[in-house]
Write a protein that holds these residues in place. Structure first.
Motif, PDB file in Angstrom:
ATOM      1  N   ASP A  75       0.861  -1.178   0.000  1.00  0.00           N
ATOM      2  CA  ASP A  75       0.000   0.000   0.000  1.00  0.00           C
ATOM      3  C   ASP A  75       0.901   1.233   0.000  1.00  0.00           C
ATOM      4  N   LEU A  76       1.053   1.862  -1.147  1.00  0.00           N
ATOM      5  CA  LEU A  76       1.993   2.973  -1.280  1.00  0.00           C
ATOM      6  C   LEU A  76       1.598   4.164  -0.418  1.00  0.00           C
ATOM      7  N   GLU A  77       0.315   4.409  -0.258  1.00  0.00           N
ATOM      8  CA  GLU A  77      -0.115   5.542   0.569  1.00  0.00           C
ATOM      9  C   GLU A  77       0.295   5.354   2.020  1.00  0.00           C
ATOM     10  N   LYS A  78       0.150   4.119   2.521  1.00  0.00           N
ATOM     11  CA  LYS A  78       0.544   3.854   3.907  1.00  0.00           C
ATOM     12  C   LYS A  78       2.057   3.913   4.076  1.00  0.00           C
ATOM     13  N   GLU A  80       4.065   5.837   2.379  1.00  0.00           N
ATOM     14  CA  GLU A  80       4.372   7.274   2.380  1.00  0.00           C
ATOM     15  C   GLU A  80       4.024   7.908   3.719  1.00  0.00           C
ATOM     16  N   LEU A  81       2.878   7.505   4.278  1.00  0.00           N
ATOM     17  CA  LEU A  81       2.391   8.114   5.513  1.00  0.00           C
ATOM     18  C   LEU A  81       3.121   7.598   6.742  1.00  0.00           C
ATOM     19  N   HIS A  82       3.371   6.292   6.808  1.00  0.00           N
ATOM     20  CA  HIS A  82       3.896   5.676   8.030  1.00  0.00           C
ATOM     21  C   HIS A  82       5.407   5.511   8.042  1.00  0.00           C
ATOM     22  N   ASN A  85       7.397   9.836   5.362  1.00  0.00           N
ATOM     23  CA  ASN A  85       7.139  11.149   5.978  1.00  0.00           C
ATOM     24  C   ASN A  85       7.674  11.251   7.401  1.00  0.00           C
ATOM     25  N   SER A 111       3.944   2.475  11.680  1.00  0.00           N
ATOM     26  CA  SER A 111       3.308   1.239  11.228  1.00  0.00           C
ATOM     27  C   SER A 111       3.227   0.242  12.379  1.00  0.00           C
ATOM     28  N   GLU A 147       3.059  -3.596   5.317  1.00  0.00           N
ATOM     29  CA  GLU A 147       1.942  -2.795   4.784  1.00  0.00           C
ATOM     30  C   GLU A 147       1.504  -3.396   3.460  1.00  0.00           C
ATOM     31  N   SER A 149      -0.808  -4.961   0.520  1.00  0.00           N
ATOM     32  CA  SER A 149      -2.116  -4.623  -0.036  1.00  0.00           C
ATOM     33  C   SER A 149      -2.200  -5.176  -1.453  1.00  0.00           C
TER      34      SER A 149
END
Length: 519
Positions: A75-78, A80-82, A85, A111, A147, A149
């Protein structure tokens, strides 16, 4: 490169050399503190892999880092977020240190699933299962972020086991989803789930699940042993495992129960049995099993016991019809015409007057045609599959009778037999009965009723000798156990079934409270 020596079981003094290339080197090849060196090794291993992806970045413009993953499995969004960033924007605690330490990096990650590894092989394994690997210059350890997905089928009604009464959830191809459906039904610490990997290339995850206070330790250990002995390139479905763990693989009778219903798995776990869940397969395996256990349906325990008992008796009656009805017809019309009433005998003889084939050839033609129509109905698209099979049977049957190829009574016999074979709640058992029906037809066509009795005798002898993980296949009928007969041909009320089956649940025999009132 490393040579492994394994002893042959039949000839223990002879050693067989197995050469494994690449994997052993990776297992001992530890990560270095150089990010460039680690990255070069991993990139070389995944050379030519289109979905292999890596991204380099700096932690607060001071420390070089790299994340590695397979596109489509994370999950690329997770990520990036966890991961990215937090490491780029919130590193005050890291900057204050004279050197970067892994503990401070772990504190920044938000995470939930974070692990560590020290070898190249560990990194490869984690990448292949969908984890994201974080490598940092100056640290000789890798951080694995779970992570994952990917697209998966949602929970739906089981397709191979129609639900009349009861839960309508069916297993999916995701092993975590399947395990959670079992855990949701058994909220106890006694439910154990043991994980292992099978398949040199697929590394398919397999979970053994059982109730610790109910299942026999010998059966659980035997399941572990047989699964560990499987050495194959890949496991694509749980059906691969069935042939490896059966006691008698050359028998036509299934010795492992395959089901895609979580409630059926839980019901068997409560009886002291063991279930095996395989990743990428919607079918769980249950061992040990008995012939009568596979004749039972989960709906038998959800409805009232009077109706359930009646349905079970009908089911066993049609088991005999599915197995022997064509054979009996052949034996009577060929060798034992005196058994038919006079009027019926004249009617059968008149219908067979124009048929040019003997009864056994006539029956084989119809049975093979019916099996072909059944398989065609399964392989065709679902909206038209059932229509084609039904219309095809009617058209071919009627045309065959009018052309004088087969007789009308035989069409009735084959149709009734086909309907009877659909009554069994277990598909592999249905296949065994369909196959044995041809064996009975051949015996009836050569020896008449003597052949039928001979076939039944050999089948009973085989079933009595058959075992499923050490449990007699015909228990509790053979060996006979009166107390366990409460749930075989009929089902007594729940308040009467106060004990589990003795063959599998004797460690925790009582399932009903001793204070419960019996009527």
């Amino acid at each position: 490169m490393k040579i492994l020596r394994k002893k042959n079981k039949e000839f223990p003094n002879i050693q067989i050399d197995h050469l494994e290339i690449g994997q052993d080197q990776n297992e001992v090849d530890v990560l270095s503190e150089s990010l460039k060196e680690n990255g070069t090794k991993i990139k070389k291993l995944f050379e030519g892999t289109a979905d292999f992806t890596f991204r380099e970045f700096e932690i607060d413009n001071l420390y070089y880092a790299m994340i590695i993953y397979l596109d489509g499995l994370v999950d690329l969004e997770k990520i990036e977020l966890h991961v990215i960033n937090p490491l780029i924007k919130n590193n005050q605690a890291i900057v204050q240190q004279s050197e970067l330490k892994i503990d401070y990096v772990l504190e920044q990650l938000s995470s939930a699933d974070v692990k560590q590894g020290e070898t190249i092989q560990a990194v490869i394994d984690q990448i292949l299962i969908g984890s994201t690997v974080l490598l940092i210059n100056g640290i000789n350890k890798a951080i694995f972020i779970g992570e994952q997905s990917w697209e998966q089928r949602s929970v739906s009604e089981p397709l191979s086991e129609a639900v009349v009464i009861g839960p309508r959830e069916g297993f999916t191809e995701n092993i975590r989803t399947n395990a959670s459906m079992i855990r949701r039904r058994l909220k106890t610490t006694k439910l154990k789930l043991e994980s292992m990997q099978i398949g040199r290339l697929s590394k398919t995850e397999v979970i053994i699940t059982y109730l610790e206070n109910t299942a026999q330790h010998s059966i659980v250990e035997e399941v572990r042993t047989r699964l560990r002995q499987i050495d194959i390139d890949a496991i694509e479905d749980s059906g691969y495992i069935v042939e490896f763990i059966e006691d008698t693989p050359y028998s036509v009778f299934p010795q492992v129960l395959q089901t895609e219903r979580p409630d059926r798995v839980v019901g068997n776990l409560l009886e002291g049995k063991v279930a095996v869940i395989v990743d990428n397969s919607p079918f769980a395996l249950i061992v040990p099993v008995t012939f009568f256990g596979m004749m039972n349906s989960p709906e038998d325990y959800y409805g009232r016991f009077i109706m359930t008992s009646f349905i079970r008796l009908i089911r066993y009656l049609f088991l005999l019809i599915a197995l022997m009805f064509p054979a009996i017809y052949i034996a009577v019309t060929t060798f034992h015409q005196e058994l038919l009433p006079t009027n019926l005998l004249f009617s059968v003889a008149a219908s067979r007057e124009k048929v040019p084939f003997p009864a056994v050839i006539e029956a084989l033609l119809m049975e093979i045609t019916f099996e072909a129509l059944r398989e065609a109905g399964l392989r065709l698209p679902r909206p038209i599959g059932s229509t084609v099979s039904i219309v095809g049977a009617l058209v071919i049957g009627q045309a065959a009778v009018e052309a004088g190829i087969v007789s009308a009574p035989l069409v009735i016999v084959v149709s009734t037999t086909g309907i009877a074979s659909f009554m069994f709640p277990n598909y592999p058992l249905t296949g065994a009965i369909r196959l044995l029906r041809f064996f009975m037809i051949f015996l009836a066509g050569t020896l008449g009723f003597y052949g039928i009795f001979l076939g039944v005798f050999f089948m009973l002898v085989h079933l009595v000798q058959l075992r499923s993980f050490g449990v007699p296949y015909l228990s509790p009928v053979s060996p006979f156990n009166l107390n366990n007969m409460k749930d075989i041909f009929i089902r007594v009320p729940w308040w009467k079934m106060d004990q589990r089956p003795e063959q599998t649940g004797k460690r925790n025999i009582r399932r009903l409270g001793v204070r419960f009132r019996k009527y």
